[in-house]
Design an enzyme around this catalytic site. Structure first.
Site, PDB file in Angstrom:
ATOM      1  N   LYS A 201       0.794  -1.090  -0.067  1.00  0.00           N
ATOM      2  CA  LYS A 201      -0.007  -0.061  -0.004  1.00  0.00           C
ATOM      3  C   LYS A 201       0.938   1.252  -0.039  1.00  0.00           C
ATOM      4  O   LYS A 201       1.904   1.301   0.733  1.00  0.00           O
ATOM      5  CB  LYS A 201      -0.732   0.080   1.168  1.00  0.00           C
ATOM      6  CG  LYS A 201      -1.836   1.105   1.331  1.00  0.00           C
ATOM      7  CD  LYS A 201      -2.839   1.162   2.608  1.00  0.00           C
ATOM      8  CE  LYS A 201      -2.061   1.269   3.660  1.00  0.00           C
ATOM      9  NZ  LYS A 201      -2.944   1.179   5.013  1.00  0.00           N
ATOM     10  N   LYS A 203       0.837   5.563  -0.166  1.00  0.00           N
ATOM     11  CA  LYS A 203       0.023   7.102   0.175  1.00  0.00           C
ATOM     12  C   LYS A 203      -0.149   7.974  -1.209  1.00  0.00           C
ATOM     13  O   LYS A 203       0.732   7.760  -2.041  1.00  0.00           O
ATOM     14  CB  LYS A 203       1.092   7.893   1.034  1.00  0.00           C
ATOM     15  CG  LYS A 203       1.242   7.230   2.562  1.00  0.00           C
ATOM     16  CD  LYS A 203       0.475   6.876   3.074  1.00  0.00           C
ATOM     17  CE  LYS A 203       0.449   6.212   4.357  1.00  0.00           C
ATOM     18  NZ  LYS A 203      -0.796   5.763   5.407  1.00  0.00           N
ATOM     19  N   HIS A 341      -6.087  -2.372  11.465  1.00  0.00           N
ATOM     20  CA  HIS A 341      -4.934  -1.420  11.128  1.00  0.00           C
ATOM     21  C   HIS A 341      -3.744  -1.527  12.265  1.00  0.00           C
ATOM     22  O   HIS A 341      -3.908  -1.870  13.074  1.00  0.00           O
ATOM     23  CB  HIS A 341      -5.452   0.143  11.321  1.00  0.00           C
ATOM     24  CG  HIS A 341      -4.599   1.048  11.219  1.00  0.00           C
ATOM     25  ND1 HIS A 341      -3.967   1.792  12.320  1.00  0.00           N
ATOM     26  CD2 HIS A 341      -3.919   1.330  10.029  1.00  0.00           C
ATOM     27  CE1 HIS A 341      -3.086   2.498  11.961  1.00  0.00           C
ATOM     28  NE2 HIS A 341      -2.903   2.611  10.751  1.00  0.00           N
ATOM     29  N   SER A 361       1.850  -4.675   7.913  1.00  0.00           N
ATOM     30  CA  SER A 361       2.942  -4.414   8.090  1.00  0.00           C
ATOM     31  C   SER A 361       4.090  -3.458   7.891  1.00  0.00           C
ATOM     32  O   SER A 361       3.288  -2.641   6.879  1.00  0.00           O
ATOM     33  CB  SER A 361       4.051  -5.809   7.475  1.00  0.00           C
ATOM     34  OG  SER A 361       5.475  -5.755   7.925  1.00  0.00           O
TER      35      SER A 361
END
Length: 408
Positions: A201, A203, A341, A361
């Site tokens: 993931k 930003k 989360h 992670s």
């Protein structure tokens, strides 16, 4: 003979003082994260977190059994509320009222109830993090007294005793860093793949939309599949930007688009969900079961498409998280859509114990707070589980050194 679900088997004897088992002290301290990472909205240069130690009168190996926890990352330390209200309430309580029905271990639900005494309904975010951090530390102590990993204790109580060998885990990465280039970002992705992860993931929202799209395109060249990439806006966007990003991101077919707008703007979530037919994800900034219920009822999210990411230590702890899971299941959500989360061993134990979709992670970030046990292995996107009693902080040397200072 196997152990029936819902029961705890003590694998080795322990010693305690004669009389009712007690929590003899609860200690907390604030620790700075000292990170220059930045998401769409803020950097972490001032960020702190609370470490908690729940010390019991159970003795093993010459030391009192102690449960540890910290309040995840992204919210500041909350020791004032703990010291003024929650810790004194637990220590003043009749010790017998904090034990389970058999009287041979603590009951986290009863400890939670003690902390909630004389608290007005609503206003959850003002207290949920302090309470949740203490409550998770109690669970660590409970599992250690039972001499079992926390994920097994949770599985016995909340998942019919089913415990996976490994848990799916994705990387919360792709942060904005001072001086970072596209090449640096691609190198980071290669490191995650080399470390055994299969999903990352990154930003969005910290740069103009066109630049964020270039970052996404660069990462996809490394990952090779859009289903291996999620993006996270950390709740920054207003209506116009939320819909602009939804339109721009839709062709990528990403794993999910996380927190485009304010977490409580359910009407805007519903509008985004109607315009964006790929998965959305949210929930880390919701601190009560009722808020999550409103999200899934009024936020336009679809149970077989989207993802919920409650952070248990920040949302009253594991006992309340179990209620949230039960509520979501009643609303037709599957546990595979739940990803707690926070990239740490707490979330890993919860994901394994409840049979959830996976865990997050944070390799190489947030210092001692960012990872799993030092001997944890990731292969094919799956992380191994430790057999250490409790959450397993003892297997994370740098973090455990910080925690031990509370009891030395």
């Amino acid at each position: 003979m196997g152990r029936a679900p819902g029961t705890l088997s003590l694998r080795r004897p322990f010693l305690r003082q004669i009389g009712t088992m007690r929590i003899i002290d609860i200690r907390e301290t604030a620790v700075p994260l000292k990170s220059d990472l930045r998401n769409s909205s803020f950097d972490f240069t001032e960020m702190t977190t609370s470490i908690v130690a729940v010390i019991t009168d159970v003795v093993r190996g010459g030391r009192p059994v102690t449960g540890f926890a910290f309040n995840s990352t992204g919210r500041y330390a909350c020791g004032a509320q703990m010291r003024e209200r929650f810790i004194p309430r637990v220590l003043r309580a009749d010790p017998a009222t904090l034990l389970d029905a058999r009287g041979d271990n603590f009951d986290p639900a009863r400890v939670l109830a003690a902390m909630m005494a004389r608290e007005k309904i609503g206003g959850d975010a003002e207290r949920s993090i302090g309470i949740g951090t203490v409550e998770v530390a109690v669970w660590d102590a409970v599992a250690k007294i039972a001499d079992l990993p926390l994920h097994r204790v949770l599985a016995d109580r909340f998942s019919g005793g089913k415990v996976p060998d490994r848990v799916f885990c994705y990387v919360g990465g792709g942060w904005y860093r001072p001086g970072q280039t596209i090449g640096d970002l691609k190198d980071e992705m290669r490191r995650h793949l080399a470390a055994g992860y299969t999903m990352v993931k990154i930003k969005v929202g910290g740069l103009p939309l066109a630049e964020d799209c270039r970052r996404i395109e660069a990462v996809l060249l490394v990952l090779g599949s859009a289903n291996c990439l999620a993006v996270d806006a950390n709740g920054k966007f207003d209506r116009a930007l939320s819909l602009a990003y939804a339109k721009a991101l839709r062709p990528f077919g990403l794993k999910w688009f996380e927190e485009p707008c304010h977490p409580l703007d359910y009407a805007l979530y519903a509008e985004i969900a109607a315009a964006y037919d790929a998965p959305l994800a949210t929930g880390e900034n919701l601190y009560s079961t009722e808020d999550v219920r409103n999200l899934v009822r009024f936020g336009g999210l679809r149970a077989r498409r989207d993802f919920i990411q409650v952070d248990p230590p920040q949302a009253y702890g594991i006992t309340q998280f179990a209620s949230t899971v039960a509520m979501l299941e009643a609303e037709s959500w599957d546990r595979s859509a739940l990803f707690p989360h926070g990239g740490n061993q707490i979330s890993l134990a919860i994901a394994a114990g409840f049979g959830l979709g996976g865990a997050e992670s944070y390799p190489g970030v947030f210092g001692a707070f960012g990872g799993f046990a030092d001997d944890a292995k990731v292969e094919g996107g799956l992380v191994s589980l430790s057999d250490r009693p409790g959450i397993g902080f003892e297997g994370q040397a740098a973090l455990y050194a910080l925690m031990r200072r509370l009891v030395e």
